[in-house]
Design an enzyme around this catalytic site. Structure first.
Site, PDB file in Angstrom:
ATOM      1  N   THR A  11       0.821  -1.219   0.000  1.00  0.00           N
ATOM      2  CA  THR A  11       0.000   0.000   0.000  1.00  0.00           C
ATOM      3  C   THR A  11       0.851   1.264   0.000  1.00  0.00           C
ATOM      4  O   THR A  11       0.333   2.371  -0.120  1.00  0.00           O
ATOM      5  CB  THR A  11      -0.929   0.038   1.234  1.00  0.00           C
ATOM      6  OG1 THR A  11      -0.104  -0.090   2.404  1.00  0.00           O
ATOM      7  CG2 THR A  11      -1.946  -1.092   1.207  1.00  0.00           C
ATOM      8  N   GLN A  13       4.315   3.771  -1.237  1.00  0.00           N
ATOM      9  CA  GLN A  13       4.799   4.277  -2.531  1.00  0.00           C
ATOM     10  C   GLN A  13       5.517   3.178  -3.334  1.00  0.00           C
ATOM     11  O   GLN A  13       5.158   2.868  -4.474  1.00  0.00           O
ATOM     12  CB  GLN A  13       5.785   5.435  -2.316  1.00  0.00           C
ATOM     13  CG  GLN A  13       6.484   5.845  -3.619  1.00  0.00           C
ATOM     14  CD  GLN A  13       7.610   6.842  -3.441  1.00  0.00           C
ATOM     15  OE1 GLN A  13       7.423   8.003  -3.738  1.00  0.00           O
ATOM     16  NE2 GLN A  13       8.767   6.394  -2.975  1.00  0.00           N
ATOM     17  N   ASP A  14       6.558   2.584  -2.742  1.00  0.00           N
ATOM     18  CA  ASP A  14       7.385   1.624  -3.491  1.00  0.00           C
ATOM     19  C   ASP A  14       6.605   0.353  -3.802  1.00  0.00           C
ATOM     20  O   ASP A  14       6.727  -0.203  -4.898  1.00  0.00           O
ATOM     21  CB  ASP A  14       8.632   1.252  -2.680  1.00  0.00           C
ATOM     22  CG  ASP A  14       9.612   2.394  -2.574  1.00  0.00           C
ATOM     23  OD1 ASP A  14       9.267   3.520  -2.983  1.00  0.00           O
ATOM     24  OD2 ASP A  14      10.733   2.167  -2.077  1.00  0.00           O
ATOM     25  N   ASP A  57       0.978  -8.968   9.394  1.00  0.00           N
ATOM     26  CA  ASP A  57       1.636  -7.822  10.025  1.00  0.00           C
ATOM     27  C   ASP A  57       3.063  -8.226  10.366  1.00  0.00           C
ATOM     28  O   ASP A  57       3.299  -9.370  10.788  1.00  0.00           O
ATOM     29  CB  ASP A  57       0.865  -7.427  11.300  1.00  0.00           C
ATOM     30  CG  ASP A  57       1.231  -6.029  11.758  1.00  0.00           C
ATOM     31  OD1 ASP A  57       2.411  -5.790  12.081  1.00  0.00           O
ATOM     32  OD2 ASP A  57       0.338  -5.162  11.796  1.00  0.00           O
ATOM     33  N   ALA A  80       7.721  -3.318   3.760  1.00  0.00           N
ATOM     34  CA  ALA A  80       6.961  -2.736   4.873  1.00  0.00           C
ATOM     35  C   ALA A  80       7.908  -2.189   5.936  1.00  0.00           C
ATOM     36  O   ALA A  80       8.899  -2.819   6.282  1.00  0.00           O
ATOM     37  CB  ALA A  80       6.052  -3.790   5.496  1.00  0.00           C
ATOM     38  N   SER A  83       8.483   4.208   7.966  1.00  0.00           N
ATOM     39  CA  SER A  83       9.484   4.780   7.065  1.00  0.00           C
ATOM     40  C   SER A  83       9.724   6.275   7.249  1.00  0.00           C
ATOM     41  O   SER A  83      10.562   6.847   6.564  1.00  0.00           O
ATOM     42  CB  SER A  83       9.056   4.524   5.616  1.00  0.00           C
ATOM     43  OG  SER A  83       7.952   5.347   5.295  1.00  0.00           O
ATOM     44  N   SER A 124      18.403   1.331   3.537  1.00  0.00           N
ATOM     45  CA  SER A 124      18.266   2.771   3.313  1.00  0.00           C
ATOM     46  C   SER A 124      19.597   3.513   3.426  1.00  0.00           C
ATOM     47  O   SER A 124      20.447   3.180   4.261  1.00  0.00           O
ATOM     48  CB  SER A 124      17.296   3.320   4.368  1.00  0.00           C
ATOM     49  OG  SER A 124      17.382   4.722   4.428  1.00  0.00           O
ATOM     50  N   GLU A 126      19.808   6.162   4.845  1.00  0.00           N
ATOM     51  CA  GLU A 126      19.831   6.737   6.202  1.00  0.00           C
ATOM     52  C   GLU A 126      20.843   6.005   7.088  1.00  0.00           C
ATOM     53  O   GLU A 126      21.276   6.542   8.107  1.00  0.00           O
ATOM     54  CB  GLU A 126      18.452   6.637   6.843  1.00  0.00           C
ATOM     55  CG  GLU A 126      17.497   7.759   6.507  1.00  0.00           C
ATOM     56  CD  GLU A 126      17.888   9.077   7.160  1.00  0.00           C
ATOM     57  OE1 GLU A 126      18.011   9.123   8.393  1.00  0.00           O
ATOM     58  OE2 GLU A 126      18.068  10.057   6.428  1.00  0.00           O
ATOM     59  N   TYR A 148      15.270   5.375  13.329  1.00  0.00           N
ATOM     60  CA  TYR A 148      14.969   4.737  12.032  1.00  0.00           C
ATOM     61  C   TYR A 148      16.248   4.192  11.398  1.00  0.00           C
ATOM     62  O   TYR A 148      16.313   3.031  10.985  1.00  0.00           O
ATOM     63  CB  TYR A 148      14.305   5.752  11.093  1.00  0.00           C
ATOM     64  CG  TYR A 148      14.171   5.255   9.664  1.00  0.00           C
ATOM     65  CD1 TYR A 148      13.096   4.461   9.280  1.00  0.00           C
ATOM     66  CD2 TYR A 148      15.129   5.572   8.700  1.00  0.00           C
ATOM     67  CE1 TYR A 148      12.986   3.984   7.973  1.00  0.00           C
ATOM     68  CE2 TYR A 148      15.028   5.107   7.395  1.00  0.00           C
ATOM     69  CZ  TYR A 148      13.949   4.321   7.042  1.00  0.00           C
ATOM     70  OH  TYR A 148      13.851   3.852   5.752  1.00  0.00           O
TER      71      TYR A 148
END
Ligand code: NAP
Ligand code: G4F
Length: 328
Positions: A11, A13-14, A57, A80, A83, A124, A126, A148
């Site tokens: 659900t 963006q990616d 989940d 998932a 993010s 990521s 990050e 994160y």
């Protein structure tokens, strides 16, 4: 026989761009969705008749095991995550549960059901945080600057560890920022392009931003999901940096976005100190030479074209919905 793929985070963006890509390639796509009290399928509503959705989940080991057992996918894309970086300071424990132990749960589900399933883990840039070298490659040491970033470092190494411990085909894609008209409204590119459109249409008069000096290597999400797929088509699993190799400041982003709509950003941008982060990642720029060489991957869209496309999409959406629309 069609290949089967599972996508967590479908659900998002990616997930939505990856589902488009895999459906076009003839895959049977199963998307993992968690229950919500209101529909959140806007980004995938155009392909709902060509994919299957299953509830699970990242917090629930049994639900992940059940999906892997029932679908027996050839490829599993774990996209998932919690993010949004600022939210990770508000909910550091939950961020770790989703982004770190959630990945261990996915790896365990695959290992126990069928270790031959190929896994893509969404890592990521990050993780580079306070960068140790410029530009960043697969060999650059990590120095994360947020809960994160820390959670993604764990996820990266647990993926590498399962690959090395159990001979699994598990890849960690270290992706730099990638954006699109489907980007969540809280991320800076989309916040700016949505703000520009609102100001242009007379629905708002300013947009509040935090650190204008931060620099990011921004690419187009549609290009980046192609890299995810390519990583799972190789003879051997490996980790790859995916980036454009070009970095811009938030100030430049603002200039380009407002300029595209014929507006002067200085009249409409207000710096709000409340939006500054407790610890910032100042400057990211990636070196994707390995991905280009091994995967044959190339980005197709320039920064200027990407931002213009996002402004145009927000103008069209807001003009047709008179301001009532939400991110698609
Ligand atoms: P996004 O738009 O925020 O989507 C996140 C997805 O994760 C949503 O589908 C969300 O579902 C789902 N999710 C969150 N917690 C979950 C849980 N406990 N169980 C099941 N699903 C859960 O993120 P994105 O931009 O597409 O990014 C995809 C992945 O790439 C993330 O792992 C992100 O950290 C990573 N990444 C992104 C970028 C980037 O620039 N976009 C760069 C590097 C890495 P709901 O719809 O139910 O909330
Ligand atoms: O758009 P951002 O929130 O993205 P950030 O923090 O770089 O994280 C995104 O990219 C990561 C890859 O490097 C992903 F792993 C992560 O999931 C996410 O997709 O912020 C970008 C920069 C930051 O330096 C921030 O301080 O923009 C600066 N910024 C300035 N004003 C702002 C704002 N960011 C946001 N979200 N909102 C502002 O008002």
């Amino acid at each position: 026989m069609a290949k089967r793929a599972v996508i967590t985070g479908i659900t998002g963006q990616d997930g939505s761009y990856l589902a488009d890509l895999l459906v076009d390639k003839g895959y049977e796509v199963t998307g993992v969705v968690r229950r919500s009290s209101t529909p959140n399928l806007l980004r995938i509503e155009h392909i709902l008749d060509r994919i299957t959705l299953r509830p699970a989940d990242l917090l629930d080991q049994l639900s992940l095991m059940r999906i892997v057992k029932d679908v027996r996918p050839h490829e599993f894309y774990n996209l998932a995550a919690m993010s949004f970086v600022p939210a990770s300071w508000d909910q550091p424990l939950l961020t770790g549960e989703f982004n770190s132990q959630g990945v261990t749960r996915v790896l365990e589900a695959i290992r126990q059901v069928d270790p031959g399933i190929r896994l893509y883990q969404a890592s990521s840039s990050e993780m580079f945080g306070r960068v140790r070298e410029v530009p960043q490659t697969e060999m650059t040491p990590f120095y994360p600057r947020s809960p994160y970033g820390v959670s993604k470092v764990f996820a990266h190494y647990i993926t590498v560890n399962y690959r090395e411990s159990y001979d699994m085909y598990a890849c960690s894609g270290i992706l730099f920022n990638h954006e699109s008209p489907r980007r969540g409204l809280e991320f800076v590119t989309r916040k700016v392009t949505d703000g520009v459109a609102r100001i242009k249409l007379g629905l708002a008069d300013h947009v509040g931003l935090g650190n204008l000096d931060a620099c990011r290597d921004w690419g187009f999400a549609g290009d980046y999901v192609r890299a995810m797929w390519l990583m799972l088509q190789q003879d051997e699993p490996d980790d790859y940096v995916i980036a454009t190799g070009v970095s811009h400041s938030v100030r430049k982003l603002v200039e380009v976005a407002f300029g595209h709509a014929g507006l002067d950003w200085r009249q409409h941008v207000r710096v709000d100190p409340a939006l500054l982060r407790p610890a910032e990642v100042d400057h990211l720029i990636g070196d994707a030479s390995k991905g280009r060489r091994v995967l044959g991957w190339e980005p197709t869209m320039s920064f200027e074209k990407l931002i213009a496309m996002m402004v145009d999409a927000d103008l069209a959406r807001l003009a047709s919905s008179a301001g009532a629309g939400v991110a698609r």
